[in-house]
Design an enzyme around this catalytic site. Sequence first.
Site, PDB file in Angstrom:
ATOM      1  N   HIS A 197       0.791  -1.241   0.000  1.00 55.30           N
ATOM      2  CA  HIS A 197       0.000   0.000   0.000  1.00 55.30           C
ATOM      3  C   HIS A 197       0.821   1.289   0.000  1.00 55.30           C
ATOM      4  CE1 HIS A 197       0.954  -0.171   4.282  1.00 55.30           C
ATOM      5  NE2 HIS A 197       0.696   1.119   4.317  1.00 55.30           N
TER       6      HIS A 197
HETATM    7  C1  UD1 Z   1      -1.994   4.962   6.324  1.00 49.98           C
HETATM    8  C2  UD1 Z   1      -0.743   5.459   7.047  1.00 49.98           C
HETATM    9  C3  UD1 Z   1       0.333   4.399   6.961  1.00 49.98           C
HETATM   10  C4  UD1 Z   1      -0.172   3.043   7.443  1.00 49.98           C
HETATM   11  C5  UD1 Z   1      -1.443   2.691   6.663  1.00 49.98           C
HETATM   12  C6  UD1 Z   1      -2.030   1.361   7.108  1.00 49.98           C
HETATM   13  C7  UD1 Z   1      -0.386   7.915   6.957  1.00 49.98           C
HETATM   14  C8  UD1 Z   1       0.387   8.990   6.329  1.00 49.98           C
HETATM   15  N1  UD1 Z   1      -0.236   6.682   6.431  1.00 49.98           N
HETATM   16  O1  UD1 Z   1      -1.662   4.833   4.943  1.00 49.98           O
HETATM   17  O2  UD1 Z   1       1.418   4.786   7.746  1.00 49.98           O
HETATM   18  O3  UD1 Z   1       0.812   2.070   7.221  1.00 49.98           O
HETATM   19  O4  UD1 Z   1      -2.390   3.715   6.849  1.00 49.98           O
HETATM   20  O5  UD1 Z   1      -3.096   0.994   6.283  1.00 49.98           O
HETATM   21  O6  UD1 Z   1      -1.108   8.170   7.893  1.00 49.98           O
HETATM   22  N2  UD1 Z   1      -8.934   4.299   1.763  1.00 49.98           N
HETATM   23  C9  UD1 Z   1     -10.199   3.771   1.631  1.00 49.98           C
HETATM   24  N3  UD1 Z   1     -10.824   3.341   2.755  1.00 49.98           N
HETATM   25  C10 UD1 Z   1     -10.256   3.398   3.983  1.00 49.98           C
HETATM   26  C11 UD1 Z   1      -8.969   3.941   4.103  1.00 49.98           C
HETATM   27  C12 UD1 Z   1      -8.313   4.389   2.984  1.00 49.98           C
HETATM   28  O7  UD1 Z   1     -10.752   3.685   0.551  1.00 49.98           O
HETATM   29  O8  UD1 Z   1     -10.880   2.964   4.964  1.00 49.98           O
HETATM   30  C13 UD1 Z   1      -8.209   4.731   0.536  1.00 49.98           C
HETATM   31  C14 UD1 Z   1      -8.488   6.116   0.110  1.00 49.98           C
HETATM   32  O9  UD1 Z   1      -8.488   6.129  -1.288  1.00 49.98           O
HETATM   33  C15 UD1 Z   1      -7.293   6.880   0.610  1.00 49.98           C
HETATM   34  C16 UD1 Z   1      -6.194   5.864   0.499  1.00 49.98           C
HETATM   35  O10 UD1 Z   1      -6.816   4.605   0.755  1.00 49.98           O
HETATM   36  O11 UD1 Z   1      -7.072   8.013  -0.150  1.00 49.98           O
HETATM   37  C17 UD1 Z   1      -5.078   6.066   1.462  1.00 49.98           C
HETATM   38  O12 UD1 Z   1      -5.526   6.097   2.816  1.00 49.98           O
HETATM   39  P1  UD1 Z   1      -4.693   6.892   3.947  1.00 49.98           P
HETATM   40  O13 UD1 Z   1      -5.210   6.600   5.291  1.00 49.98           O
HETATM   41  O14 UD1 Z   1      -4.547   8.308   3.563  1.00 49.98           O
HETATM   42  O15 UD1 Z   1      -3.264   6.298   3.854  1.00 49.98           O
HETATM   43  P2  UD1 Z   1      -2.790   4.801   3.825  1.00 49.98           P
HETATM   44  O16 UD1 Z   1      -2.173   4.600   2.513  1.00 49.98           O
HETATM   45  O17 UD1 Z   1      -3.861   3.856   4.280  1.00 49.98           O
END
Ligand code: UD1
Length: 347
Positions: A197
């Site tokens: 991810h």
């Molecule tokens: C975040 C953390 C990372 C951790 C990871 C675990 C930061 C900067 N990063 O990264 O350190 O290892 O979580 O998973 O805080 N999305 C969904 N549904 C959800 C959550 C996310 O669709 O429930 C999608 C969205 O498109 C979003 C993308 O995933 O834009 C990224 O989510 P985000 O929480 O911003 O960062 P992670 O890549 O999950």
Amino acid sequence: MKIITIIGARPQFIKHFPFEKACEGRLELKTIHTGQHYDANMSEIFFDQLGMKKPDYTLSTGSGNHGEQTASMMVEIEKIVLLEQPNGIVVYGDTNSTLAGALVASKLHIPIFHIEAGLRSFNKKMPEEVNRILTDHISDLLFTPSEAAKLNLTNEGITKGVYVIGDIMKDLIKYVKEKDLIGVRPIQESYYYVTLHRPYNTDDRERLKYILENLNDLSSKVIMALHPRTKNLMEKYSIDLNQFSNISFIEPQSYFHNLTYLTFSDGLITDSGGMQKEAYWLNKNCITIRTETEWIETVTLGGNVLVFDDLTLIQNAIDKSIENWDSNLYGDGNAATQIVNKIVGYV
Ligand code: UD1
């Protein structure tokens, strides 16, 4: 004595479980879920499966640019903290939720207790690296999983309030082993287990395709639990899942199911932080698709190999056998109790 803890992303729900248990009867605990992760299988399922209390406050932050996401969390966290007047704030790890909670606490002069302090990748392009450096520098108690993490803090001039207590995620592994919570083998065939991810592996179409093509070429089947970020980007880039006949794509897994897939695999391929350790504790080879890791001990002990540019190296690395696994890596699985002892002594 009242403590507020901030959680928001999947790994934090996991780390929160042992802490919540250790607080019972000792500290009044209020929980704020920032809503950074909001899909049921990225959030709710962990509360249900681990039997954790529902958060006292759930914000609706959701996805967004980093500035926007962090700022919107801060606005809401500040209101709650002013209302609740806690004696301290606990934050875990390195996500945007961690930084938002720590910044609010710092501005309000509330003591900050950072669980999983001192980790460094030395790569400031990772948002997590910036989050953890900033959080460490404004924390009052810093709980590190290893001596190396403590040394990182010393090198940055942070020496007060630092405690090497082991890794809180090991508390959970210990719990899972004691209660025999690993499920049954999911498939009879042998397979490698994959999670992916990180932005530098997912956000560029060619990079993402290159990784998937290499996974598809491995000698055993691949089971890949698809993070929403990765899934969304594959859709955006019109990368068709069906072209990878060797890869079975599955939904993000609950905590116990994830460990079950890992346990019965022939090795893990990941860019996650926490899973590098989980693989080590379960005596599974790990290949980390990154140029560096915060969990350097897993590499020096031979359980983890970093690959990034040339992914054809994965096959040999994942199949090598390891003789000695250090069962004491990152403590003895009693981190949460030690953390609570220190917090009680502090506030
Ligand atoms: C975040 C953390 C990372 C951790 C990871 C675990 C930061 C900067 N990063 O990264 O350190 O290892 O979580 O998973 O805080 N999305 C969904 N549904 C959800 C959550 C996310 O669709 O429930 C999608 C969205 O498109 C979003 C993308 O995933 O834009 C990224 O989510 P985000 O929480 O911003 O960062 P992670 O890549 O999950």
